[in-house]
Scaffold this motif. Structure first.
Motif, PDB file in Angstrom:
ATOM      1  N   ALA A  53       7.962  33.571  -5.432  1.00 34.21           N
ATOM      2  CA  ALA A  53       6.450  33.334  -5.105  1.00 34.21           C
ATOM      3  C   ALA A  53       5.820  33.971  -6.551  1.00 34.21           C
ATOM      4  CB  ALA A  53       5.888  33.125  -4.427  1.00 34.21           C
ATOM      5  N   ILE A  54       6.071  35.219  -7.366  1.00 37.11           N
ATOM      6  CA  ILE A  54       5.662  35.579  -7.785  1.00 37.11           C
ATOM      7  C   ILE A  54       6.044  34.786  -9.590  1.00 37.11           C
ATOM      8  CG2 ILE A  54       5.030  37.305 -10.086  1.00 37.11           C
ATOM      9  CD1 ILE A  54       4.688  38.955  -7.055  1.00 37.11           C
ATOM     10  N   GLU A  57       5.302  31.400 -10.245  1.00 37.69           N
ATOM     11  CA  GLU A  57       3.564  31.702 -10.939  1.00 37.69           C
ATOM     12  C   GLU A  57       3.662  31.429 -12.197  1.00 37.69           C
ATOM     13  OE1 GLU A  57      -0.258  34.594 -10.936  1.00 37.69           O
ATOM     14  OE2 GLU A  57       0.064  33.789  -8.510  1.00 37.69           O
ATOM     15  N   GLN A  58       4.770  32.841 -12.800  1.00 38.10           N
ATOM     16  CA  GLN A  58       4.805  33.390 -13.787  1.00 38.10           C
ATOM     17  C   GLN A  58       5.671  32.071 -14.426  1.00 38.10           C
ATOM     18  OE1 GLN A  58       7.351  36.732 -13.550  1.00 38.10           O
ATOM     19  NE2 GLN A  58       5.834  38.127 -14.183  1.00 38.10           N
ATOM     20  N   GLY A  60       5.020  28.952 -13.871  1.00 36.33           N
ATOM     21  CA  GLY A  60       3.731  27.897 -13.977  1.00 36.33           C
ATOM     22  C   GLY A  60       3.647  26.637 -13.169  1.00 36.33           C
ATOM     23  N   SER A  62       2.437  26.450  -9.892  1.00 34.45           N
ATOM     24  CA  SER A  62       1.413  27.155  -8.472  1.00 34.45           C
ATOM     25  C   SER A  62       1.126  28.527  -8.549  1.00 34.45           C
ATOM     26  CB  SER A  62       1.847  26.159  -7.309  1.00 34.45           C
ATOM     27  OG  SER A  62      -0.154  26.209  -6.812  1.00 34.45           O
ATOM     28  N   THR A  63      -0.095  28.880  -7.372  1.00 30.42           N
ATOM     29  CA  THR A  63       0.667  30.577  -7.517  1.00 30.42           C
ATOM     30  C   THR A  63       1.124  31.097  -6.623  1.00 30.42           C
ATOM     31  OG1 THR A  63      -1.560  30.142  -6.373  1.00 30.42           O
ATOM     32  CG2 THR A  63      -2.138  29.875  -8.215  1.00 30.42           C
ATOM     33  N   ALA A  64       1.702  32.357  -6.915  1.00 28.70           N
ATOM     34  CA  ALA A  64       1.957  33.220  -5.735  1.00 28.70           C
ATOM     35  C   ALA A  64       1.705  33.274  -4.580  1.00 28.70           C
ATOM     36  CB  ALA A  64       2.277  34.738  -5.935  1.00 28.70           C
ATOM     37  N   ARG A  65      -0.036  33.235  -4.099  1.00 26.43           N
ATOM     38  CA  ARG A  65       0.006  32.881  -2.803  1.00 26.43           C
ATOM     39  C   ARG A  65      -0.347  31.756  -2.220  1.00 26.43           C
ATOM     40  NH1 ARG A  65      -3.490  36.784  -1.028  1.00 26.43           N
ATOM     41  NH2 ARG A  65      -3.867  37.442  -2.969  1.00 26.43           N
ATOM     42  N   PHE A  66       0.172  30.188  -2.961  1.00 23.59           N
ATOM     43  CA  PHE A  66      -0.542  29.378  -2.838  1.00 23.59           C
ATOM     44  C   PHE A  66       2.059  29.099  -1.694  1.00 23.59           C
ATOM     45  CE2 PHE A  66       2.230  25.228  -3.271  1.00 23.59           C
ATOM     46  CZ  PHE A  66       1.489  24.830  -2.894  1.00 23.59           C
ATOM     47  N   TRP A  67       2.220  29.907  -2.416  1.00 25.68           N
ATOM     48  CA  TRP A  67       3.939  30.020  -2.311  1.00 25.68           C
ATOM     49  C   TRP A  67       3.541  30.672  -0.889  1.00 25.68           C
ATOM     50  CZ3 TRP A  67       6.765  25.973  -2.809  1.00 25.68           C
ATOM     51  CH2 TRP A  67       6.411  24.756  -3.847  1.00 25.68           C
ATOM     52  N   ASN A  69       1.571  31.302   1.293  1.00 24.20           N
ATOM     53  CA  ASN A  69       0.982  30.584   2.465  1.00 24.20           C
ATOM     54  C   ASN A  69       1.879  29.930   2.629  1.00 24.20           C
ATOM     55  OD1 ASN A  69      -1.596  31.896   2.273  1.00 24.20           O
ATOM     56  ND2 ASN A  69      -2.484  30.888   0.924  1.00 24.20           N
TER      57      ASN A  69
END
Length: 95
Positions: A53-54, A57-58, A60, A62-67, A69
């Motif tokens: 997930a991180i 995000e890195q 580009g 979406s966000t780690a939190r999105f993945w 969730n």
């Protein structure tokens, strides 16, 4: 809660990799993970880990939190489908 949440790997494959025309081997290399690891995720045989997930995000995407969730919602929807023995309250109901 929505039933039958899609596996997050399916979304990663269909909404990110396919539209971008990025092959699994290239995506794995760009993310710094093994091809096997990414293949297991996008084929719904493994979940999105916090590390992946991180990395997404890195990269580009979406966000780690999105993945995370998405992964949590998927796991909860699967757990709710299971039969389990009766559960009783830990505390008595308020009078």
């Amino acid at each position: 809660m929505m039933k039958n949440h899609p596996h997050p790997g399916e979304l990663l494959r269909e909404e990110v990799l396919v539209p971008l025309g990025v092959e699994v081997t290239d995506a794995a290399r760009r993310l710094g993970v093994s091809r096997t690891t990414l293949s297991r995720v996008i084929n719904c045989h493994a979940g999105i880990s916090p590390d992946l997930a991180i990395r997404l995000e890195q990269a580009g995407v979406s966000t780690a939190r999105f993945w995370m969730n998405l992964q949590t919602n998927y796991e909860l929807s699967k757990a709710q489908e299971l039969k389990r023995p009766g559960v009783r309250r830990l505390q008595p109901a308020a009078a």
